[in-house]
Design an enzyme around this catalytic site. Structure first.
Site, PDB file in Angstrom:
ATOM      1  CG  HIS A 190    -101.106 -10.827 -95.715  1.00  0.00           C
ATOM      2  ND1 HIS A 190    -102.471 -10.978 -95.619  1.00  0.00           N
ATOM      3  CD2 HIS A 190    -100.884 -10.288 -96.928  1.00  0.00           C
ATOM      4  CE1 HIS A 190    -103.038 -10.533 -96.728  1.00  0.00           C
ATOM      5  NE2 HIS A 190    -102.105 -10.110 -97.550  1.00  0.00           N
ATOM      6  CG  ASP A 249    -103.850  -9.920 -92.154  1.00  0.00           C
ATOM      7  OD1 ASP A 249    -102.750 -10.297 -92.616  1.00  0.00           O
ATOM      8  OD2 ASP A 249    -104.259  -8.750 -92.270  1.00  0.00           O
ATOM      9  CD  GLU A 306    -101.035  -6.507 -96.797  1.00  0.00           C
ATOM     10  OE1 GLU A 306    -100.572  -5.745 -97.656  1.00  0.00           O
ATOM     11  OE2 GLU A 306    -102.233  -6.836 -96.795  1.00  0.00           O
TER      12      GLU A 306
END
Ligand SMILES: *[C@@H]1O[C@H](CO)[C@@H](O)[C@H](O)[C@H]1NC(C)=O
Ligand SMILES: *[C@@H]1O[C@H](CO)[C@@H](O)[C@H](O)[C@H]1NC(C)=O
Length: 579
Positions: free
Chosen positions: A174, A176, A243
């Site tokens: 992910h 983020d 996420e």
């Protein structure tokens, strides 16, 4: 670590190792034949005399059968591709990967719990910057692979293979990170968005959760492209962007998109961020997460009449709620090890291969036939004994409950009309959210009876003078458990064989269990073969991940480099697998 299995094997090119391993294997084969005939003969000749001795053998074999370790798997020889392993070990690559990871950390791709609509809330826009960074850093990938933006910032890369009958390999990560609370910035050794490198670690938010895996998988593809790899099996890279706050915008939409293309069970294997190596009972284990606990947050509200504090009732809503909380905490969920629980296989791995595996556990383990025999009313002795190793182990076999948030009352001269508590639960393998909801309903029912309140348990209703139970978000059930029989040709065998090829045959690959959840929660329908795994490891360097979600997050660079070696081998091994 005294023994460092990796030292000898890593600098070798995979092909050299393959040769050695073939020699070793055939030598082992002859020995095994001799050994077997010896056993057969001795059993035949000495019969009962040998019985006790063989009894011990049976135990070890019994445990080994529950934790088969596949032989190391090396891809077939290919000079250009084999050279990659040496290159990844070079200073040139090390310097370049440090720069790439550091740059990735410097893009503040934070996700927040209260993010608004994409396109309206400007806090999402940093993901444009992050994509621009990837485009600049991996030009070849962006030239050669199909790139799709799913729901604006979700990234799906497709490297199409030549054989459509083979299901794709899917690698995930992910984009983020969790935020850095402003009051903690001063406590960081290096500023959290600096991506500082101290010769050993790259520091900063997201460095080990999980921009390392994102950069590492892209590096893998870039290297394979440069080496003119031509995949038979399609390779997918899927990178969500929320996420850390549910995955609803990223992983959920990416999964839908992938599902539209490949359908149910349309993917061969998924590797996402997750657990890594760990020394247990004197043995180095790699523990890819093959199961995830479930999750449910339950909010309980007590509503009672208000009034002036000078003429109170004997119990206010706060007092009644406190009594209920006391009952909730007075009893824990049962400690129970389901046959399906990856920790059960982990115990068998320990019993089979670890010198320091506790004798008492081994005894209980050898007596155990099936969790189905431990009827619900009876204690699960094996699980209870195993739980004595500490709370981190205990909660692999128990539904947890944590009373985390409470509120009630507004003013000191007014009786509180409402008091509310929220309880977090992580659900044990073999149980469901219903087990939790039923128990709380029962306890709340007793309190409701005692204080003449109406019970509204998960029915969406409420009224004055009542006890109300609700879920604050939809429960996440326990994830389907990934198959992990090392004797069967399948993704686990390839994953374990790749790991032992890279790190040596001394290491044991065992299924592991995640007490948290990753973006894979949205990918269950795509494959049964999901591994939450950070394959990096470097002897003497400790765990590659440092301080996830807190001050001084960092990633060990040598481990990261080895994880890229792992991904290259894994992709090649999957490409040659026939399932
Ligand atoms: C790698 O970086 C170090 C430190 O900046 C430098 O001394 C070294 O020459 C570099 N090595 C290569 C091969 O680029
Ligand atoms: C219980 O509550 C009901 C209505 O809320 C009321 O009619 C009844 O008298 C109460 N009983 C007692 C024992 O307080």
């Amino acid at each position: 670590m005294e023994k460092s299995p990796i030292d000898a094997s890593l600098p070798l090119a995979a092909s050299q190792q393959a040769k050695q391993s073939r020699v070793r294997r055939s030598a082992l084969g002859v020995l095994a034949l001799i050994g077997t005939s010896y056993l057969l003969l001795s059993h035949g000749i000495f019969g009962t005399l040998r019985h006790r001795h063989l009894g011990h053998w049976h135990h070890r074999d019994h445990f080994k059968a529950g934790c088969v370790q596949p032989d190391p798997i090396f891809p077939s020889k290919n000079d250009d591709l084999d050279k990659l392993q040496d290159f990844i070990g070079s200073d040139t690559f090390r310097n370049a990967t440090v720069a790439r990871m550091s740059g990735a950390v410097q893009v503040k791709s934070v996700s927040f719990d209260d993010l608004g609509v994409i396109g309206e809330d400007p806090r999402w826009d940093v993901f444009y910057d992050f994509y621009a960074y990837l485009e600049n850093t991996f030009p070849l990938i962006h030239e050669k692979l199909q790139v799709e933006k799913v729901n604006t910032h979700g990234l799906l890369y497709t490297w199409k293979g030549s054989d459509d009958s083979l299901k794709p390999t899917l690698l995930m990560a992910h984009q983020d990170t969790v935020p850095v609370p402003p009051e903690t910035i001063g406590a960081w050794t290096y500023p959290p968005w600096s991506g500082a490198y101290d010769g050993k670690y790259v520091w900063g938010r997201g460095s080990s959760d999980c921009k390392n895996q994102l950069i590492g998988t892209l590096e893998t593809i870039q290297l394979l492209l440069e080496a003119k790899f031509e995949p038979r099996r399609t390779i997918l890279l899927s990178y969500g962007f929320d996420e850390e706050c549910s995955g609803k915008q990223g992983a959920a939409k990416l999964s839908e998109h992938i599902h539209n293309r490949y359908g149910d069970d349309g993917i061969a294997v998924i590797v996402d961020e997750g657990s890594s190596s760990e020394e247990s009972w004197g043995t180095l284990f790699f523990k890819p997460g093959t199961g995830e606990k479930g999750y449910t947050d339950v909010k309980i509200t007590i509503r009672m009449p208000g009034g002036h504090s000078s003429i109170p009732s004997d119990h206010t809503s706060i007092g009644v709620l406190s009594e209920l909380i006391t009952h909730v905490e007075a009893e824990q969920y049962r400690i129970y090890l389901d046959d399906e629980n990856p920790y059960y296989q982990q115990l068998q791995c320990g019993a089979a291969y670890s010198p320091e595996f506790p004798k008492k556990l081994k005894k209980l383990l050898s007596r155990r036939r099936s969790s189905k025999n431990t009827c619900k009313a009876k204690p699960d002795h094996l699980a209870i004994e195993a739980a004595k190793q500490g709370p981190e182990v205990k909660y692999l076999m128990q539904t947890s409950q944590a009373v985390d948030v409470i509120s009630g009352g507004i003013k000191v001269n007014a009786l509180p009309e409402r008091a509310t508590v929220t309880i977090n639960h992580r659900i044990n393998i073999g149980e469901t959210s219903k087990v939790v909801h039923d128990r709380l309903t029962k306890l709340a029912g007793h309190i409701a009876d005692k204080y003449n309140l109406t019970l509204h348990a998960f029915d969406g209703k409420e009224e004055p003078s009542s006890v109300i139970l609700t879920e604050t978000r939809d429960a996440l059930e326990v994830a389907p458990v990934t198959p992990t029989d090392g004797s069967v040709d399948g993704p686990f065998k390839v994953l374990a064989g790749t790991t032992r090829a890279l790190y040596g045959e001394e290491v044991v690959v065992s299924p592991g269990i995640m007490t948290g959840n990753t973006d894979t929660r949205y990918y269950w329908s795509l494959t049964r073969h999901i591994f939450r795994f950070g394959p990096g490891y470097a002897p003497g360097e400790g765990s590659w991940m440092g301080n996830i979600h807190t001050v001084d997050e960092r990633v060990n660079v040598q481990s990261h480099i080895n994880s890229v070696k792992w991904f290259v081998l894994f992709v090649r091994n999957m490409d040659e697998a026939e399932f």
